[in-house]
Design an enzyme around this catalytic site. Structure first.
Site, PDB file in Angstrom:
ATOM      1  N   HIS A  21       1.132  -1.117   0.170  1.00 11.28           N
ATOM      2  CA  HIS A  21      -0.135  -0.248   0.682  1.00 11.28           C
ATOM      3  C   HIS A  21       0.999   1.166  -0.147  1.00 11.28           C
ATOM      4  CE1 HIS A  21      -3.152   2.615   2.515  1.00 11.28           C
ATOM      5  NE2 HIS A  21      -3.679   2.399   1.813  1.00 11.28           N
ATOM      6  N   ARG A  22       0.712   2.026  -0.982  1.00 10.89           N
ATOM      7  CA  ARG A  22       1.564   3.168  -1.214  1.00 10.89           C
ATOM      8  C   ARG A  22       3.087   2.593  -1.151  1.00 10.89           C
ATOM      9  NH1 ARG A  22      -1.540   7.573   2.880  1.00 10.89           N
ATOM     10  NH2 ARG A  22      -3.482   6.294   2.647  1.00 10.89           N
ATOM     11  N   GLU A  48       0.568  -0.369  -4.617  1.00 13.48           N
ATOM     12  CA  GLU A  48      -0.994   0.306  -4.857  1.00 13.48           C
ATOM     13  C   GLU A  48      -0.509   1.627  -4.894  1.00 13.48           C
ATOM     14  OE1 GLU A  48      -3.823   3.250  -3.431  1.00 13.48           O
ATOM     15  OE2 GLU A  48      -2.100   2.516  -2.505  1.00 13.48           O
ATOM     16  N   ASP A  50      -1.305   6.206  -5.530  1.00 11.68           N
ATOM     17  CA  ASP A  50      -2.213   7.231  -5.660  1.00 11.68           C
ATOM     18  C   ASP A  50      -1.893   8.178  -6.693  1.00 11.68           C
ATOM     19  OD1 ASP A  50      -3.760   6.334  -3.187  1.00 11.68           O
ATOM     20  OD2 ASP A  50      -2.318   6.394  -2.553  1.00 11.68           O
ATOM     21  N   HIS A  63      -0.717  10.894  -2.368  1.00 10.56           N
ATOM     22  CA  HIS A  63      -1.819  10.820  -1.806  1.00 10.56           C
ATOM     23  C   HIS A  63      -2.562  11.861  -1.192  1.00 10.56           C
ATOM     24  CE1 HIS A  63      -4.890   9.619   1.516  1.00 10.56           C
ATOM     25  NE2 HIS A  63      -4.854   8.771   0.757  1.00 10.56           N
ATOM     26  N   GLU A 122      -4.296   4.118  -8.363  1.00 12.19           N
ATOM     27  CA  GLU A 122      -5.409   4.279  -7.240  1.00 12.19           C
ATOM     28  C   GLU A 122      -5.651   5.969  -7.794  1.00 12.19           C
ATOM     29  OE1 GLU A 122      -6.373   4.680  -3.258  1.00 12.19           O
ATOM     30  OE2 GLU A 122      -8.115   6.661  -3.784  1.00 12.19           O
ATOM     31  N   LYS A 124      -7.376   9.698  -7.795  1.00 13.10           N
ATOM     32  CA  LYS A 124      -8.214  10.194  -5.971  1.00 13.10           C
ATOM     33  C   LYS A 124      -9.027  11.362  -7.052  1.00 13.10           C
ATOM     34  CE  LYS A 124      -6.086   8.361  -2.387  1.00 13.10           C
ATOM     35  NZ  LYS A 124      -7.303   8.299  -2.375  1.00 13.10           N
ATOM     36  N   ASP A 247       0.925  -1.467   4.754  1.00 12.35           N
ATOM     37  CA  ASP A 247       1.538  -1.547   4.941  1.00 12.35           C
ATOM     38  C   ASP A 247       3.188  -2.183   4.781  1.00 12.35           C
ATOM     39  OD1 ASP A 247       0.445   1.073   4.514  1.00 12.35           O
ATOM     40  OD2 ASP A 247      -0.155   1.300   5.968  1.00 12.35           O
TER      41      ASP A 247
HETATM   42  O1  G3P Z   1      -6.583   1.390  -2.882  1.00 10.07           O
HETATM   43  C1  G3P Z   1      -6.871   1.183  -0.948  1.00 10.07           C
HETATM   44  C2  G3P Z   1      -6.578   2.403  -0.440  1.00 10.07           C
HETATM   45  O2  G3P Z   1      -5.620   3.046  -0.703  1.00 10.07           O
HETATM   46  C3  G3P Z   1      -7.443   3.498  -0.608  1.00 10.07           C
HETATM   47  O3  G3P Z   1      -6.824   4.187   0.076  1.00 10.07           O
HETATM   48  O4  G3P Z   1      -6.965   6.615   1.623  1.00 10.07           O
HETATM   49  O5  G3P Z   1      -5.059   5.038   1.283  1.00 10.07           O
HETATM   50  O6  G3P Z   1      -5.832   5.672  -0.998  1.00 10.07           O
HETATM   51  P1  G3P Z   1      -6.334   5.551   0.697  1.00 10.07           P
HETATM   52 MG    MG Z   2      -5.219   4.820  -2.111  1.00 14.62          MG
END
Ligand code: G3P
Ligand code: MG
Length: 257
Positions: A21-22, A48, A50, A63, A122, A124, A247
Site C-alpha cells: 500500500h503506497r 498500490e 495514488d 496521496h 488509484e 484520486k 503497509d
Molecule cells: O486503494 C486502497 C486504499 O489506498 C484506499 O484508500 O486513502 O489509502 O488511498 P487510501
Molecule cells: Mg490509495
C-alpha cells in the site's frame, strides 16, 4: 481477463494477493521509489499507488491533496506545476535517511517496475473531473506508452472514473472502491456489475461477512485495505477475500508462507 487477475488470483487460489500500500509505506516514505523498491526487496509482487494531477496536467504519484503532511509545503498539489513538484522533498518527513526522495510521476513507476511487478493505480477523486475524461485518457495513454496494460489495475472512489476507464479500454482491469459517501446500504454486487468493475475494494470495517458472502457468490474478487495484521488477514482470507493492501508486505508475506 487480464494477467493481473489471472496470474495473481485465479492461478494462485491458495495464496492471497499481497499489495504494498503506497509501497512498503510503514518503513519508507509512501508513494516514493524508496517505498516501492523496499516492497520489491521484501518480496512483494504488487504495489498500490495514488494519482493526483498537477496544475499543468502531469500525473503525480501522491496521496493527499495538500502538500503539507509529506513534503512540509503549503498548498495543493493540483495547484503546482510539475517543475515545482520536482523540487520538493517527499522523504525527509519520514526520516532523515530518506532526505531528497522525490515525488515520482506515473511514467517513472511504470517504466521502472513493469512488467515484473503489478501496479494498482488509484485515481484520486480530487483529480477526476466530471466535465471531461482528460485524466482517464492520459492514464490510459501512459499505460500504453509503457506497454503494461496487463500489469495494471485501476481503482477509484470515483465511479465516474471507473466507468470511463472501462468505456475507453475494456481490457484494462478496474476495481471499485467502496465509497461510503455515495452508497449507504446499496447492494455492492449490483454496483460492481453496473460499473463493470473486475474487483471490489473496501476497508477492513466494510468487509463484513455478509457482504463477502454475496461477493463470493457472484465470483467478484475482493481486495481489502489496510491490513497490517497477520491475524486479521487470515480471518479475511478464510472468508473469501482475494488479497490485501498492506503497509507491511514483509509481515503479510511471512504470514502466508
Ligand atoms: O486503494 C486502497 C486504499 O489506498 C484506499 O484508500 O486513502 O489509502 O488511498 P487510501
Ligand atoms: Mg490509495
Amino acid at each position: 481477463m487480464g494477467m493481473f487477475r489471472d496470474r495473481l488470483v485465479e492461478h494462485s487460489p491458495s495464496f492471497p494477493l499481497i499489495i504494498a500500500h503506497r509501497g512498503a509505506s510503514f518503513l519508507a516514505p509512501e508513494n516514493t521509489i524508496a517505498a516501492f523498491d523496499l516492497a520489491a526487496e521484501q518480496g512483494a509482487k504488487a504495489f498500490e499507488l495514488d494519482i493526483q494531477r498537477t496544475q499543468d496536467n502531469f500525473l503525480a504519484v501522491f496521496h493527499d491533496i495538500s502538500l503539507m503532511r509529506t513534503t512540509r509545503t503549503r498548498g495543493r498539489i493540483t495547484q503546482k506545476t510539475k517543475q515545482e513538484i520536482q523540487q520538493l522533498d517527499a522523504g525527509y518527513w519520514k526520516s532523515e535517511k530518506f532526505k531528497n526522495e522525490r515525488i515520482p510521476f506515473l511514467g517513472d513507476v511504470l517504466s521502472r517496475y513493469t512488467p515484473t511487478y503489478y501496479i494498482n493505480i488509484e485515481l484520486k477523486e480530487e483529480s477526476v473531473s466530471l466535465e471531461n475524461d482528460a485524466l482517464e485518457q492520459q492514464v490510459i495513454e501512459t499505460i500504453h506508452r509503457y506497454r503494461c496494460e496487463e500489469q495494471v489495475l485501476i481503482s477509484s472512489f470515483s465511479y465516474k472514473a471507473i466507468q470511463t476507464i472501462k468505456r475507453l479500454n475494456p481490457r484494462i482491469l478496474t476495481g471499485l472502491l467502496y465509497n461510503r459517501k455515495l452508497l449507504g446500504k446499496e447492494d455492492v454486487v449490483r454496483l460492481v456489475e453496473k460499473f463493470q468493475a473486475d474487483f471490489f475494494h473496501c476497508s477492513i470495517r466494510e468487509a463484513t461477512e455478509k457482504r463477502l458472502k454475496e461477493l463470493n457468490k457472484a465470483h467478484i474478487p475482493v481486495l481489502v485495505y489496510t491490513v497490517n495484521d497477520a491475524q486479521i488477514a487470515h480471518k479475511l482470507w478464510k472468508h473469501g477475500v482475494s488479497g490485501f493492501f498492506t503497509d507491511v508486505p514483509d509481515i503479510l508475506l511471512r504470514a502466508f508462507q
